[in-house]
Every structure is written in structure tokens, then in C-alpha cells.
Design an enzyme around this catalytic site. Structure first.
Site, PDB file in Angstrom:
ATOM      1  N   GLU A  70       0.687  -1.307   0.097  1.00  0.00           N
ATOM      2  CA  GLU A  70       0.114   0.029  -0.166  1.00  0.00           C
ATOM      3  C   GLU A  70       0.998   1.236  -0.140  1.00  0.00           C
ATOM      4  O   GLU A  70       0.802   2.150   0.960  1.00  0.00           O
ATOM      5  CB  GLU A  70      -1.081  -0.092   1.240  1.00  0.00           C
ATOM      6  N   PRO A  71       1.432   1.682  -1.168  1.00  0.00           N
ATOM      7  CA  PRO A  71       2.516   2.773  -1.284  1.00  0.00           C
ATOM      8  C   PRO A  71       1.365   3.932  -1.381  1.00  0.00           C
ATOM      9  O   PRO A  71       0.459   3.812  -1.983  1.00  0.00           O
ATOM     10  CB  PRO A  71       2.916   2.694  -2.445  1.00  0.00           C
ATOM     11  N   ARG A 103       3.194   7.873  -0.928  1.00  0.00           N
ATOM     12  CA  ARG A 103       4.353   8.742  -1.566  1.00  0.00           C
ATOM     13  C   ARG A 103       4.757   8.337  -2.899  1.00  0.00           C
ATOM     14  O   ARG A 103       4.779   9.199  -3.911  1.00  0.00           O
ATOM     15  CB  ARG A 103       5.281   8.666  -0.612  1.00  0.00           C
ATOM     16  N   ARG A 143       6.385  19.899   5.728  1.00  0.00           N
ATOM     17  CA  ARG A 143       7.370  18.947   5.611  1.00  0.00           C
ATOM     18  C   ARG A 143       8.622  19.502   5.807  1.00  0.00           C
ATOM     19  O   ARG A 143       9.448  19.248   6.754  1.00  0.00           O
ATOM     20  CB  ARG A 143       7.550  17.978   4.312  1.00  0.00           C
ATOM     21  N   TYR A 182       9.588  17.890   9.563  1.00  0.00           N
ATOM     22  CA  TYR A 182      10.641  17.105   9.530  1.00  0.00           C
ATOM     23  C   TYR A 182      12.074  17.614   9.279  1.00  0.00           C
ATOM     24  O   TYR A 182      13.058  16.605   9.012  1.00  0.00           O
ATOM     25  CB  TYR A 182      10.323  15.931   8.556  1.00  0.00           C
ATOM     26  N   CYS A 201       3.763  33.593  10.702  1.00  0.00           N
ATOM     27  CA  CYS A 201       4.165  34.287  11.921  1.00  0.00           C
ATOM     28  C   CYS A 201       5.184  33.445  12.706  1.00  0.00           C
ATOM     29  O   CYS A 201       4.789  33.147  14.143  1.00  0.00           O
ATOM     30  CB  CYS A 201       3.417  34.917  12.497  1.00  0.00           C
TER      31      CYS A 201
HETATM   32  N1  LLP Z   1       0.038   2.311   5.088  1.00  0.00           N
HETATM   33  C1  LLP Z   1      -0.106   2.788   6.103  1.00  0.00           C
HETATM   34  C2  LLP Z   1      -0.849   1.829   7.285  1.00  0.00           C
HETATM   35  C3  LLP Z   1       0.581   4.025   6.447  1.00  0.00           C
HETATM   36  O1  LLP Z   1       0.409   4.538   7.959  1.00  0.00           O
HETATM   37  C4  LLP Z   1       0.970   4.754   5.527  1.00  0.00           C
HETATM   38  C5  LLP Z   1       1.656   6.242   5.840  1.00  0.00           C
HETATM   39  C6  LLP Z   1       1.316   4.203   4.092  1.00  0.00           C
HETATM   40  C7  LLP Z   1       0.772   3.056   4.124  1.00  0.00           C
HETATM   41  C8  LLP Z   1       1.687   4.926   3.232  1.00  0.00           C
HETATM   42  O2  LLP Z   1       3.355   5.171   3.403  1.00  0.00           O
HETATM   43  P1  LLP Z   1       4.006   5.908   2.092  1.00  0.00           P
HETATM   44  O3  LLP Z   1       4.027   4.785   1.142  1.00  0.00           O
HETATM   45  O4  LLP Z   1       3.265   7.144   1.713  1.00  0.00           O
HETATM   46  O5  LLP Z   1       5.398   6.027   2.867  1.00  0.00           O
HETATM   47  N2  LLP Z   1       3.592  12.911   6.690  1.00  0.00           N
HETATM   48  C9  LLP Z   1       4.856  11.962   6.441  1.00  0.00           C
HETATM   49  C10 LLP Z   1       4.413  10.675   5.958  1.00  0.00           C
HETATM   50  C11 LLP Z   1       3.553   9.807   6.825  1.00  0.00           C
HETATM   51  C12 LLP Z   1       3.315   8.479   6.440  1.00  0.00           C
HETATM   52  C13 LLP Z   1       2.323   7.873   7.494  1.00  0.00           C
HETATM   53  N3  LLP Z   1       1.959   6.561   7.002  1.00  0.00           N
HETATM   54  C14 LLP Z   1       5.669  12.716   5.335  1.00  0.00           C
HETATM   55  O6  LLP Z   1       5.310  13.947   4.737  1.00  0.00           O
HETATM   56  O7  LLP Z   1       6.880  12.086   5.115  1.00  0.00           O
END
Ligand code: LLP
Length: 414
Positions: free
Chosen positions: A267-268, A270, A306, A310, A336
């Protein structure tokens, strides 16, 4: 994205023209990139049956979700809002998983009323689910005690993580399932976000497969998302073919032993949308004070959090003079708080060598398609930007700019 005659084009349209037409700041997404990534990731895994579910927390624009649906993906959701958006985008309930970390029973009930499978996050939740819905079907999220990710906040496996049931609690999972007649359809994990080392993903995969071996009758195993993308020009892409190959190899081995062709799920989020998105903004004021040349723009961490949250790096381009003479500059937002800078790390400002920006120039912040708009806020009471989809020289508004009414109506109506 391409540069022609020193000017930036998105989806075949000059970035400056997009700002002229839709105003600034503006989120722009290239449709071709979303489709390309969706195909790439599906083709990288040879194993069948499989399903790639888009983790829509990365970007819940419904038009973008429709594109992803057209590419044949399913969807991973975590809230009532995400379930709502998925149904609006046309996903079938059978393609939707609801991963439920500390969600209220109202949200669970809503998902169940739409025939959506719930991914249980704790033994406590499992027990409560059993009492409420004896005989129900569930998935269980496992913490494999391995985590990875680009920042501590985004590591979701291991002892510091609030997610999932520890991998060594299988006996408890089975006991509760038996007590309430729950059917465990699948097991799930997600070890973190922004993983650029495939080995970590495979290591965790093996732990989940060990858990799965001890649970009979599984229909699917979901290894979560987390696949990183390069944010700097100098960063290497993850070898998705190689990762896909290893996933297939491990999974085929498992299925042979398990005696069943279990459905493989990843489940991607990003990976599918990050590189498609750009935040365009306009330079309002430039000041040479203290040690920095501050380039002040008409957006801030309310629209892309972001860097402030981070210390994340996003490439920044000069839309009208991409290869222009450069100098060290700080790109700063209009909020601000001193943390509101886009050229920074976790500690603070890191000046960047960028083409000289002047008042009125358009700034393009790259790789903003994931966790950009979806984490945007109305801080400082500023409406969120419009979103535009670009493809082959055509631009389509896919979310209008918010208005002050959108921000204040809920309190004015009381
Ligand atoms: N599945 C679950 C259960 C998740 O919690 C997440 C992301 C994903 C899949 C997808 O992850 P991805 O493939 O997008 O890496 N706000 C942070 C990222 C937080 C992701 C949280 N969970 C950022 O801006 O880097």
C-alpha cells in the site's frame, strides 16, 4: 516537468501561465507521472494474485484518486473522510481497507456500514470489536519489531511505535478470534515511510510471513507502504524492479509452504504521487538582512509542512529563470513563525544556492504531491490553495481555492 528556454513547464504548460490563470499559491499535479508510477509499481511485482492499494493519506484529491482507480489500484484508508473520498472516487468497498489506529467506534461503524474491512490495531480493539460484532471479519495489523523511515515521526514499526499488535502475540490474537468467532482474513504491517533501503522492507516482510504461517485460512497478507522517492537531485531512486523481484521470491516461497495462493498486498502512498506534485508560489519581498538573503513567498508551512515538521528537503526551482545565475538564499514563507522556511533542516535555516529570486518571480517547490495538500492547514487563517491537474498542455482545476467563508462558516453559523 521540463525546462525549455530557461523556463519551467509542467504537463506541457509554462508554470508562469498556470499562476497567471489560477493565481498563487497553487498546487499543480502532472497526470502522466501518477500513471507512470502506478504502472511501474504494479509491473515490478510479478506475483499474482496481488493488489496494490494506494494509501490515500498522501493525497486525497478525488480527481487524483480517480486516476489511480483507473490504473487498477485499490485503496488504503485511515479515517471516515478517506473512506468517503474513496467511495466518491468510485472505488468498490471490496478494494478498500480501513486501517484503524485509535479510531472511534463511530468511524468503524461507518466503514462497516459500507462493507469495508477493518484492520484491527490492538488486542484491546480486537476484543471490543469481538463484543460488538461477534463472527465478524477482520485483518490484524502486526508490529514486526522492525521500523524504517526518513524521520523518527514516520517510523511505524519497532518498540517506540504505537501501531499494531506485537509479532509475538499470535496466541492472543487466536484466542480472541476464537472467543468471538472472528474471521481473520489477513495480516498487515507498515513499518514506516520514506524507505530507500529495500533490505529493511524484506526483513520485515519475513517477520510478517512467520506470523502468517501460524494463522490458518488467510486470504491476503498486506506488507504496507513506505517506498521512498528521491527528494534531492543527487538521491538515487529505489530499484523498484529489484524490490518487486525480492517480494515475489519471498512470497512464492511462503505460498508453497502455506499451501494456498494468498493475495499479496502493498500500500504505497508517496511513491505514487510525490513526484507528480509542485507547489508554485510568488516572491513578495526580498531582504538582505543579517547573514541571509530572505526570499519571502506567498505561502508557508500551512501549505507544505514537511520542511518545518521534519526538516525535509524539497528541490526549489526558479520558474522563469531556471538556469539563472545563482546565489545563497533562504526561501521563507509568510507565516508568523521563524520556523517557516523552506530551505532548512531540523535545526534551522540552511541557505541554498539558487537562481537569484526577485519580487514577482515564481518559485516552484518540487516533490510536493504527497503529504503536501493533505497535511495543509488554515493556520494564520489563510485559505488553502487551489489544485490543478496538468496533462499534455491542458490544465484542469481539480479543487478550487478555499475562501474565508470556508474557514469561518462553521463558527459564523452557530
Ligand atoms: N500504510 C499505512 C498503514 C501508513 O500509515 C502509511 C503512511 C502508508 C501505508 C503509506 O506510506 P508511504 O508509502 O506514503 O510512505 N507525513 C509523512 C509521512 C507519514 C506517513 C504515514 N503513514 C511525510 O510527509 O513524510
Amino acid at each position: 516537468m521540463m525546462v525549455r528556454d530557461n523556463r519551467l513547464y509542467l504537463g506541457g504548460i509554462e508554470a508562469q501561465k498556470l499562476v497567471d490563470e489560477f493565481s498563487s499559491p497553487l498546487y499543480v499535479y502532472e497526470e502522466a507521472t501518477i500513471r507512470e508510477r502506478a504502472r511501474e509499481i504494479q509491473n515490478a511485482i510479478d506475483y499474482v494474485p496481488k493488489q496494490v492499494k494506494y494509501s490515500c493519506k498522501a493525497n486525497t484529491n478525488i480527481e487524483i484518486m480517480k486516476i489511480i482507480k483507473e490504473e487498477g489500484l485499490g485503496i488504503d484508508t485511515v479515517s471516515r473522510g478517506e473512506v468517503f473520498a474513496s467511495l466518491e472516487a468510485g472505488f468498490d468497498p471490496s478494494q478498500i481497507l480501513f486501517t484503524a489506529n485509535n479510531v472511534s467506534w463511530d468511524e468503524v461503524e461507518y466503514a462497516l456500514s459500507k462493507d469495508i474491512l477493518i484492520n484491527i490495531d490492538s488486542l484491546s480493539q480486537m476484543e471490543q470489536f469481538g463484543k460488538r460484532y461477534p463472527g465478524g471479519e477482520i485483518t490484524v495489523r502486526i508490529n514486526p519489531n522492525i521500523g524504517a523511515g526518513h524521520h523518527n515521526h514516520c517510523i511505524t514499526g519497532g518498540p517506540e511505535s504505537k501501531f499494531g499488535v506485537n509479532y509475538d502475540r499470535v496466541a492472543d490474537i487466536k484466542r480472541i478470534a476464537k472467543e468471538y468467532g472472528l474471521i481473520i482474513r489477513g495480516v498487515h504491517q507498515h513499518i514506516g515511510s520514506g524507505i530507500l533501503d529495500p533490505e529493511k522492507f524484506i526483513m520485515a516482510m519475513k517477520v510478517l510471513l512467520d506470523v502468517a504461517r501460524n494463522i490458518d485460512g488467510l486470504d491476503f497478507i498486506d506488507f504496507g507502504g513506505g517506498i521512498g522517492v528521491p527528494y534531492r537531485d543527487s538521491e538515487e531512486r529505489i530499484d523498484i524492479e529489484l524490490l518487486g523481484g525480492k517480494i515475489t521470491e519471498e512470497f512464492e516461497k511462503f505460498c508453497k509452504e502455506y499451501g494456498k495462493s494468498v493475495i499479496l498486498i502493498i500500500e504505497p502512498g508517496r511513491y505514487l504521487v510525490a513526484e507528480s506534485g509542485f507547489l508554485l508560489a510568488t516572491v513578495i519581498a526580498v531582504k538582505n538582512e543579517s547573514n541571509h538573503r530572505f526570499v519571502g513567498i506567498d505561502t508557508g508551512f500551512n501549505h507544505l509542512v514537511r520542511p518545518a515538521m521534519y526538516g525535509s528537503y524539497h528541490e526549489i526551482l526558479h520558474a522563469g529563470n531556471a538556469h539563472g545565475e545563482s546565489t545563497l538564499q533562504t526561501v521563507a514563507g509568510n507565516l508568523c513563525e521563524s520556523g517557516d522556511t523552506f530551505t532548512r533542516d531540523e535545526e534551522g535555516i540552511v541557505d541554498r544556492d539558487l537562481p537569484v529570486f526577485n519580487e514577482g518571480d515564481v518559485v516552484c517547490i518540487c516533490t510536493a504531491g504527497a503529504y503536501g495538500y493533505s497535511m495543509a492547514s488554515q493556520y494564520n487563517s489563510r485559505p488553502r490553495p487551489a489544485e490543478v491537474l496538468v496533462h499534455e498542455g491542458r490544465a484542469r482545476l481539480i479543487r478550487r481555492r478555499e475562501t474565508l467563508e470556508d474557514i469561518f462558516r462553521s463558527s459564523l453559523e452557530i
